[in-house]
Motif scaffolding. Structure first.
Motif, mmCIF file in Angstrom:
data_model
loop_
_atom_site.group_PDB
_atom_site.id
_atom_site.type_symbol
_atom_site.label_atom_id
_atom_site.label_comp_id
_atom_site.label_asym_id
_atom_site.label_seq_id
_atom_site.Cartn_x
_atom_site.Cartn_y
_atom_site.Cartn_z
ATOM 1 N N ARG A 41 51.004 47.757 39.974
ATOM 2 C CA ARG A 41 50.016 47.119 39.100
ATOM 3 C C ARG A 41 48.622 47.268 39.701
ATOM 4 O O ARG A 41 48.474 47.356 40.905
ATOM 5 C CB ARG A 41 50.346 45.639 38.959
ATOM 6 N N VAL A 42 47.624 47.261 38.831
ATOM 7 C CA VAL A 42 46.253 47.332 39.335
ATOM 8 C C VAL A 42 45.492 46.030 39.103
ATOM 9 O O VAL A 42 44.308 45.944 39.398
ATOM 10 C CB VAL A 42 45.475 48.531 38.743
ATOM 11 N N ASP A 43 46.184 45.009 38.612
ATOM 12 C CA ASP A 43 45.532 43.715 38.465
ATOM 13 C C ASP A 43 45.812 42.816 39.676
ATOM 14 O O ASP A 43 45.412 41.665 39.699
ATOM 15 C CB ASP A 43 45.939 43.019 37.169
ATOM 16 N N HIS A 44 46.483 43.355 40.687
ATOM 17 C CA HIS A 44 46.716 42.681 41.963
ATOM 18 C C HIS A 44 46.246 43.631 43.064
ATOM 19 O O HIS A 44 46.061 44.820 42.830
ATOM 20 C CB HIS A 44 48.197 42.362 42.171
ATOM 21 N N GLN A 45 46.093 43.116 44.261
ATOM 22 C CA GLN A 45 45.606 43.944 45.372
ATOM 23 C C GLN A 45 46.737 44.789 45.968
ATOM 24 O O GLN A 45 47.176 44.576 47.084
ATOM 25 C CB GLN A 45 44.942 43.065 46.445
ATOM 26 N N THR A 46 47.183 45.751 45.203
ATOM 27 C CA THR A 46 48.214 46.683 45.652
ATOM 28 C C THR A 46 47.558 47.907 46.273
ATOM 29 O O THR A 46 46.348 48.110 46.137
ATOM 30 C CB THR A 46 49.084 47.126 44.461
ATOM 31 N N GLY A 47 48.349 48.742 46.911
ATOM 32 C CA GLY A 47 47.818 49.989 47.461
ATOM 33 C C GLY A 47 47.256 50.881 46.372
ATOM 34 O O GLY A 47 46.193 51.495 46.546
ATOM 35 N N ILE A 99 37.656 53.838 35.797
ATOM 36 C CA ILE A 99 37.540 52.388 35.626
ATOM 37 C C ILE A 99 36.267 51.971 36.355
ATOM 38 O O ILE A 99 36.175 52.055 37.572
ATOM 39 C CB ILE A 99 38.761 51.636 36.202
ATOM 40 N N ARG A 100 35.276 51.542 35.594
ATOM 41 C CA ARG A 100 33.966 51.202 36.147
ATOM 42 C C ARG A 100 33.976 49.811 36.785
ATOM 43 O O ARG A 100 34.852 48.996 36.498
ATOM 44 C CB ARG A 100 32.923 51.300 35.050
ATOM 45 N N PRO A 101 32.976 49.535 37.649
ATOM 46 C CA PRO A 101 32.935 48.237 38.345
ATOM 47 C C PRO A 101 33.010 47.026 37.412
ATOM 48 O O PRO A 101 33.710 46.059 37.714
ATOM 49 C CB PRO A 101 31.598 48.283 39.090
ATOM 50 N N ASP A 102 32.328 47.077 36.259
ATOM 51 C CA ASP A 102 32.378 45.946 35.339
ATOM 52 C C ASP A 102 33.782 45.770 34.745
ATOM 53 O O ASP A 102 34.219 44.659 34.464
ATOM 54 C CB ASP A 102 31.325 46.087 34.229
ATOM 55 N N ILE A 107 39.030 42.814 34.685
ATOM 56 C CA ILE A 107 40.465 42.778 35.016
ATOM 57 C C ILE A 107 40.744 41.590 35.929
ATOM 58 O O ILE A 107 41.672 40.816 35.704
ATOM 59 C CB ILE A 107 40.904 44.097 35.687
ATOM 60 N N ASP A 108 39.915 41.441 36.963
ATOM 61 C CA ASP A 108 40.106 40.352 37.924
ATOM 62 C C ASP A 108 39.929 38.977 37.292
ATOM 63 O O ASP A 108 40.586 38.022 37.684
ATOM 64 C CB ASP A 108 39.158 40.514 39.107
ATOM 65 N N VAL A 112 40.546 41.067 30.331
ATOM 66 C CA VAL A 112 41.166 42.205 29.653
ATOM 67 C C VAL A 112 42.555 42.427 30.244
ATOM 68 O O VAL A 112 42.819 42.057 31.381
ATOM 69 C CB VAL A 112 40.332 43.514 29.808
ATOM 70 N N ASP A 113 43.407 43.011 29.439
ATOM 71 C CA ASP A 113 44.724 43.364 29.959
ATOM 72 C C ASP A 113 44.563 44.450 31.011
ATOM 73 O O ASP A 113 43.715 45.331 30.891
ATOM 74 C CB ASP A 113 45.626 43.875 28.835
ATOM 75 N N SER A 114 45.386 44.377 32.006
ATOM 76 C CA SER A 114 45.346 45.371 33.067
ATOM 77 C C SER A 114 45.723 46.731 32.507
ATOM 78 O O SER A 114 46.749 46.878 31.850
ATOM 79 C CB SER A 114 46.321 44.977 34.176
#
Length: 162
Positions: A41-47, A99-102, A107-108, A112-114
């Motif tokens: 997933r990219v909505d958590h701090q994964t690798g 995926i831009r900074p905003d 996401i964080d 928005v959905d991840s």
């Protein structure tokens, strides 16, 4: 691939290969860069998230893409003041993977959905290989096909169409 060695490998390739080639030949372009085999997933701090976010936001990554150009310090990850990080990334990361900074902030915040940025892990690629079939005929509904097509278009055009 989304492993810690990926950025180090790109750094080494940029400073030892791309930079010297550009210095000697001048014209040499990295057409695009895309992570592959993503599975987390990219909505958590994964690798996967850490590497994808670094590629999409950091000046140091943009500097690797421009290694060997005047004023670019790929080893230290800096660009000249007149080069915009976002423009460099827009020109080197296909829209389907950008995926831009905003967007990371949204996401964080849960606004928005991840997204599921490609190119994701799929067992169909290995199975198609074992069956000695191209992926489009082995699995014509595979969600990765459109992204592979986009990469082929980038290669054919000689860069990302803005």
């Amino acid at each position: 691939m989304p492993v810690p060695e990926a950025l180090n490998g790109l750094r080494e390739a940029a400073t030892r290969l791309v930079g010297p080639i550009r210095s000697q030949l001048g014209e040499f372009e990295i057409l695009a860069t895309v992570l592959n085999d993503l599975s987390a997933r990219v909505d958590h701090q994964t690798g996967d998230r850490k590497l994808l976010e670094a590629m999409n936001t950091q000046e140091s990554f943009a500097a690797l893409l421009l290694a060997g150009q005047d004023g670019v310090d790929a080893r230290n990850g800096t660009l000249p003041d007149d080069i915009d990080v976002e423009s460099v990334l827009d020109n080197h990361i296909p829209p389907f993977a950008r995926i831009r900074p905003d967007e990371w902030a949204a996401i964080d915040a849960g606004d928005v959905d991840s997204p599921k940025p490609p190119i994701r892990h799929t067992s169909a690629i290995g199975k198609a290989y074992e069956a000695r079939e191209p992926l489009p005929s082995f699995d014509p509904e595979n969600s990765q096909l459109e992204h592979f097509g986009a990469i082929a278009d980038i290669i054919e055009r000689g860069g990302i169409k803005q």
